[in-house]
Design an enzyme around this catalytic site. Structure first.
Site, PDB file in Angstrom:
ATOM      1  N   HIS A 158       7.696  21.284  -2.726  1.00  0.00           N
ATOM      2  CA  HIS A 158       7.927  20.156  -3.622  1.00  0.00           C
ATOM      3  C   HIS A 158       9.051  20.504  -4.582  1.00  0.00           C
ATOM      4  O   HIS A 158       9.146  21.647  -5.036  1.00  0.00           O
ATOM      5  CB  HIS A 158       6.651  19.823  -4.414  1.00  0.00           C
ATOM      6  CG  HIS A 158       5.621  19.150  -3.588  1.00  0.00           C
ATOM      7  ND1 HIS A 158       5.635  17.804  -3.359  1.00  0.00           N
ATOM      8  CD2 HIS A 158       4.557  19.629  -2.916  1.00  0.00           C
ATOM      9  CE1 HIS A 158       4.597  17.483  -2.584  1.00  0.00           C
ATOM     10  NE2 HIS A 158       3.945  18.577  -2.304  1.00  0.00           N
ATOM     11  N   ARG A 418       2.599  17.368   7.880  1.00  0.00           N
ATOM     12  CA  ARG A 418       2.110  16.239   7.072  1.00  0.00           C
ATOM     13  C   ARG A 418       2.953  15.014   7.363  1.00  0.00           C
ATOM     14  O   ARG A 418       4.181  15.080   7.389  1.00  0.00           O
ATOM     15  CB  ARG A 418       2.147  16.551   5.576  1.00  0.00           C
ATOM     16  CG  ARG A 418       1.557  15.398   4.745  1.00  0.00           C
ATOM     17  CD  ARG A 418       1.308  15.769   3.306  1.00  0.00           C
ATOM     18  NE  ARG A 418       2.496  15.761   2.487  1.00  0.00           N
ATOM     19  CZ  ARG A 418       2.574  15.186   1.267  1.00  0.00           C
ATOM     20  NH1 ARG A 418       1.522  14.571   0.750  1.00  0.00           N
ATOM     21  NH2 ARG A 418       3.683  15.256   0.565  1.00  0.00           N
ATOM     22  N   GLU A 528      -5.707   9.895  -1.750  1.00  0.00           N
ATOM     23  CA  GLU A 528      -4.895  10.110  -2.941  1.00  0.00           C
ATOM     24  C   GLU A 528      -5.164   9.111  -4.058  1.00  0.00           C
ATOM     25  O   GLU A 528      -5.464   9.523  -5.179  1.00  0.00           O
ATOM     26  CB  GLU A 528      -3.410  10.069  -2.547  1.00  0.00           C
ATOM     27  CG  GLU A 528      -3.045  11.157  -1.541  1.00  0.00           C
ATOM     28  CD  GLU A 528      -1.596  11.087  -1.095  1.00  0.00           C
ATOM     29  OE1 GLU A 528      -0.733  11.543  -1.851  1.00  0.00           O
ATOM     30  OE2 GLU A 528      -1.352  10.563   0.009  1.00  0.00           O
ATOM     31  N   ASP A 565      -0.914  11.729  -7.032  1.00  0.00           N
ATOM     32  CA  ASP A 565      -0.823  10.281  -6.904  1.00  0.00           C
ATOM     33  C   ASP A 565      -2.015   9.576  -7.537  1.00  0.00           C
ATOM     34  O   ASP A 565      -1.883   8.448  -8.013  1.00  0.00           O
ATOM     35  CB  ASP A 565      -0.685   9.894  -5.433  1.00  0.00           C
ATOM     36  CG  ASP A 565       0.743  10.069  -4.943  1.00  0.00           C
ATOM     37  OD1 ASP A 565       1.597   9.229  -5.285  1.00  0.00           O
ATOM     38  OD2 ASP A 565       1.013  11.058  -4.255  1.00  0.00           O
ATOM     39  N   ARG A 603      -3.044  20.251  -5.623  1.00  0.00           N
ATOM     40  CA  ARG A 603      -2.775  20.380  -7.054  1.00  0.00           C
ATOM     41  C   ARG A 603      -1.347  20.840  -7.295  1.00  0.00           C
ATOM     42  O   ARG A 603      -0.752  21.539  -6.496  1.00  0.00           O
ATOM     43  CB  ARG A 603      -3.726  21.412  -7.685  1.00  0.00           C
ATOM     44  CG  ARG A 603      -5.189  21.094  -7.530  1.00  0.00           C
ATOM     45  CD  ARG A 603      -6.059  22.257  -7.966  1.00  0.00           C
ATOM     46  NE  ARG A 603      -5.895  22.578  -9.371  1.00  0.00           N
ATOM     47  CZ  ARG A 603      -5.603  23.783  -9.829  1.00  0.00           C
ATOM     48  NH1 ARG A 603      -5.376  24.773  -8.998  1.00  0.00           N
ATOM     49  NH2 ARG A 603      -5.510  24.009 -11.122  1.00  0.00           N
ATOM     50  N   ARG A 735       7.810   9.091  -6.490  1.00  0.00           N
ATOM     51  CA  ARG A 735       6.893  10.199  -6.257  1.00  0.00           C
ATOM     52  C   ARG A 735       6.344  10.708  -7.589  1.00  0.00           C
ATOM     53  O   ARG A 735       6.975  10.568  -8.639  1.00  0.00           O
ATOM     54  CB  ARG A 735       7.603  11.335  -5.526  1.00  0.00           C
ATOM     55  CG  ARG A 735       7.882  11.023  -4.076  1.00  0.00           C
ATOM     56  CD  ARG A 735       8.337  12.264  -3.329  1.00  0.00           C
ATOM     57  NE  ARG A 735       8.592  11.961  -1.928  1.00  0.00           N
ATOM     58  CZ  ARG A 735       7.661  11.922  -0.991  1.00  0.00           C
ATOM     59  NH1 ARG A 735       6.412  12.161  -1.302  1.00  0.00           N
ATOM     60  NH2 ARG A 735       7.974  11.648   0.254  1.00  0.00           N
TER      61      ARG A 735
END
Length: 899
Positions: A158, A418, A528, A565, A603, A735
């Protein structure tokens, strides 16, 4: 009744002040060396400016209005080039302070486990097992839990790590020098040498461009993970397992088996294609190939070292039959293995290998090296040594390599895939339309389940060989074709983001079958948003009731829950309670169907993304949810902070092991009915408040874009993934990471607190204060939630946040900012009532000192950011863009969070 708790905090001792003084000395020394560097490399004028600004910022922090005005005027009048140099100086200091604090963690740990420290045995794991035994856990149950412990830490790419890799390695060198100085207790000459090396490293950083000029590719991101393994975890894991083995022998009377893997590692780097068009099936295959090559290279180094050790002549008959013939049988076996590894490296790195990837041809079968190829000869050697009376030799380097092979496999970190649920639905819609059997997207959920279940039970293939897929659907299908050619041991879970329905899972299962994947990946739904979390247990119940699915999962299920999210959707408090309840319901559902459940926690590092100290976060999970197993994502800057330095990595892994052990053996109490009622009420009120502002205020999105650097963050080349999943202007398309990053930059920290203050105030007005305070004292979940928000309050600075409004937001929108700041003050007041504190984090003096040290350096960066944003938005170019990127990096370092 409260849960028995094992304290992992060092008690206050006479040495505490001495240790804190050592940290202050480190920060002062690094700051002085930075000053020396600035004077030498850039001149006295910049040094004088830095000192002037720093002193003005200190005075402003102490309440001197004149200093505050002078500080703002001084910075606002600067030329962009001067701003850039000043920002670099302050940013570098903040990063040096972070390194000093990281090293201080190591120092505190070393003090605790020294001969005169507070540890009983001198080893964390030994202390932990003894404490569990003292609390009544019998030896057999303790060993059985350790033996089956299954913790997987999943490193993700990320875009929250803002520091360039070349700069990060230099900071790690500084940490190593601080550590060497502490260990060596150097004399005057040695101390001078270390200081010179520190000065050299700081100068190298100053002379290095800290701005990423090129956006990293997914392969670049994967290599960051490889580096963390090679430089830290590769040695930390076998060392930890060796000490855990000794602790097991002392406190359970049994040895830890060689194949025990209490902690393993996974990765999303190069496998996470959710909203990231840069991660194609070819990229994933390349990442797997690069991971195999790095893993094989690391094993080859270990085998060469092992060859030096195993010069013994005696060997068992079985080893001789295995190939251990001649004067030195063990070396003979190892030579064969080493040659096999060299051949595999040549295959992975060869030109022909790259050409095949470019032409879409699979390469996995060529290498054909799997963990068993390494383990089989090593286990044969281990058995032979033990049979010949040389078990002490077997338990050395050989055991460490065997444990690595079980823990890391060939690819070091098993790669998850994913993809978003809608992408699979779109694929099936094209397929069903082509087959003229209807539109999958138009079908009800019942129709979809019936269709998917029927196809899963059918023997014929569904997808024709000549199916003309669109570009997006072809990419989805090619990913499954690629998976079919990989070694199953190199892959982890197939994670379905934005999952909400049983068909989301069955669709992936059918695609696995269609492409002949012999050992299908675990299919893991990721729930989410709040509504998805509320329906998670019902979704899984419908799946568990399907005969085909029952047979497929064989009594084991993994479910992922998303913190980022859910918080962006509902606010932090409502999301925390939604996640807690979802876990409870999933545990009950799995138990009712006699299924072993593993929860995968998505997390991040910030509070609004589920971030909290690992120990307290795990110990605050619902009873039964941590049943000896857990998966957790580790993201962005958290990876460097927790794993880049070996000693801190060791502490991190021990903390996870201890927390999961305790949560399994000593689960927290179930919340009392009154507590549940209060949490239901708090959650309902908080979500109403959060959504009424974020969604209900028509001008909120415009205000957010103007009052924060959200749009400019895209200039930071900090990740391969776009900031938005899909095109759209609303917050729902953004995001969670840039949403939180932007508010963190302005010191508003809105995602972590909006909705909290009003909900608590209303409950208190209805007579609930005493109950909330009781919940805070006795319920780990509520205490951790409140403590996390209190930590955010200690970092929030409304005075700084108001500068963004005054300079960047038009008058008509400024009332929105004023109202947000009012609500933030209400949140602070109400949180302190619940925690019974006078000030946020008053029970954490070290953290408060850390924040106070940073403020005089972070404040000027915020002022610079406001001015730079204003100029940039008015069309200025050139040095102003570089200055803004440096400021963004510096504020992230000062806040110790990004997204």
């Amino acid at each position: 009744m409260s849960t028995p708790n094992i304290s992992h905090e060092s008690p206050v001792t006479d040495d505490s002040q001495g240790l804190d003084a050592a940290l202050r000395d480190d920060v002062r020394q690094l700051g002085a060396l930075l000053g020396e560097t600035i004077k030498k490399q850039h001149g006295q004028a910049l040094f004088d400016t830095v000192e002037e600004v720093r002193n003005l910022a200190k005075g402003a922090r102490q309440g001197d209005i004149g200093n505050a005005d002078a500080l703002y005027q001084r910075l606002a009048a600067m030329q962009a080039e001067d701003m850039l140099h000043l920002a670099r100086a302050f940013s570098l200091f903040l990063n040096l302070a972070n390194i000093a604090e990281q090293h201080h963690q190591v120092r505190i740990r070393r003090q605790r486990f020294s001969h005169d420290g507070t540890s009983i045995s001198g080893d964390f794991l030994d202390d932990e097992l003894k404490a569990l035994g003292d609390l009544g856990i019998d030896r057999q149950r303790l060993f059985s839990t350790i033996r089956t412990l299954d913790i997987e830490l999943v490193l993700t790419a990320h875009p929250t790590e803002v520091m360039r890799r070349s700069v990060a390695t230099k900071y790690q060198r500084i940490a190593a020098l601080l550590d060497a100085r502490d260990r060596a207790n150097p004399g005057p000459h040695e101390a001078a040498v270390i200081e010179q090396e520190l000065l050299r490293a700081i100068t190298e950083i100053w002379e290095t461009d800290e701005i990423r000029r090129l956006r990293p590719t997914p392969i670049d991101e994967a290599r960051v993970g490889h580096t963390v393994v090679e430089q830290s975890l590769w040695d930390v894991v076998p060392s930890l397992l060796r000490d855990l083995d000794l602790a097991c022998q002392r406190h359970t009377g049994k040895s830890l088996p060689l194949d025990a893997t209490p902690i393993r590692f996974g990765s999303w780097m190069g496998g996470d294609r959710d909203g990231n068009p840069n991660v194609t099936w070819q990229v994933t295959e390349q990442v797997l190939g690069a991971s195999r090559q790095k893993g094989i290279e690391l094993y080859l180094k270990e085998i060469e070292l092992l060859k030096r050790d195993l010069s013994m002549r005696r060997a068992s008959d079985s080893l001789k039959a295995f190939g251990g013939r001649g004067h030195e049988p063990y070396r003979a076996v190892l030579r064969t293995l080493a040659e096999r590894l060299r051949q595999a490296i040549q295959i992975e790195s060869g030109d022909e290998h790259d050409v095949k990837i470019a032409h879409g041809e699979s390469t996995e079968a060529e290498s054909s090296i799997v963990p068993g190829d390494i383990l089989e000869p090593l286990l044969a050697i281990h058995r032979s040594l033990c049979e010949c009376g040389d078990s002490i030799i077997a338990d050395g380097r050989l055991t460490d390599i065997i444990r690595r092979a079980y823990s890391f496999g060939i690819v070091l970190m098993r790669l998850d895939i994913r993809q978003e649920a809608d992408r699979h639905s779109e694929a099936f819609d094209e397929i069903t339309r082509y087959l003229d059997i209807g539109s999958y997207l138009d079908w009800s959920e019942t129709q979809r389940i019936e269709f998917l279940e029927s196809e899963l039970n059918a023997r014929r293939p569904l997808i024709p060989h000549d199916f003309p897929a669109s570009k997006n659907v072809a990419e989805v299908l090619s990913t499954f074709a690629m998976i079919a050619h990989q070694d199953p041991d190199s892959l982890g879970a197939y994670v379905i983001s934005m999952a909400s329905k049983p068909s989301d899972v069955l669709a992936v299962e059918l695609l696995m079958r269609e492409f002949g994947i012999s050992r299908p990946m675990r299919v893991v739904p990721l729930f989410e948003r709040i509504e998805a979390l509320e329906g998670a247990a019902e979704c899984m119940t419908r799946l568990f009731d399907l005969p085909w699915y029952q047979k497929r999962i064989n009594g084991r299920q993994e479910v992922m829950i998303g913190y980022s999210d859910s918080a962006k959707d509902a606010g932090q408090l409502a999301a925390a309670w939604g996640l807690y309840r979802a876990q409870e319901q999933l545990v009950d559902c799995a138990r009712a169907h006699n299924i072993k459940l593993t929860l995968f926690h998505g997390r991040g590092g910030t509070v609004a993304r589920g971030g909290a100290p690992a120990y307290s976060a795990i110990r605050s999970q619902p009873p039964g949810s941590v049943n000896g197993s857990m998966r957790v994502t580790e993201q962005g800057e958290v990876i460097q902070a927790k794993y880049a330095i070996a000693t801190i990595a060791r502490e991190t892994l021990e903390t996870y092991a201890a927390a999961v052990l305790e949560a399994t053996l000593l689960p927290p109490p179930s919340p009392q009915p009154e507590w549940r009622a209060h949490m239901d009420e708090l959650s309902k009120l908080a979500i109403e408040e959060f959504r009424s502002f974020v969604r209900g205020q028509t001008d909120f999105v415009e205000y957010f874009k103007l009052a924060t650097p959200e749009a400019e963050l895209a200039r930071l080349k900090i990740g391969s993934r776009p900031a938005r999943r899909r095109k759209g202007k609303g917050i729902q398309y953004l995001r969670a990471i840039p949403w939180i990053f932007a508010w963190t930059q302005t010191r508003m920290m809105l995602p972590a607190w909006l909705g909290v203050g009003k909900s608590i105030r209303l409950v208190i007005e209805r007579g609930g204060l005493a109950a909330l305070q009781d919940m805070h004292r006795r319920w780990p979940f509520f205490k951790t939630t409140i403590s996390s928000i209190e930590m955010v309050m200690s970092k929030t600075d409304l005075g700084v946040a108001s500068l963004y409004d005054e300079r960047l937001v038009p008058p008509k929108l400024r009332p929105l900012g004023g109202e947000l700041r009012r609500r933030c003050r209400v949140t602070r007041e109400q949180i302190l009532k619940v925690s019974e504190h006078q000030e946020p984090l008053e029970n954490e003096p070290v953290v408060l000192r850390s924040i106070s040290v940073r403020n005089p350096y972070t404040d000027p960066l915020n002022i610079l950011q406001v001015e730079l944003l204003s100029r940039l938005r008015h069309g200025e170019k050139g040095a102003i863009e570089d200055a803004l990127l440096v400021v963004i990096n510096g504020i992230a370092a000062g806040m110790r969070n990004t997204g």
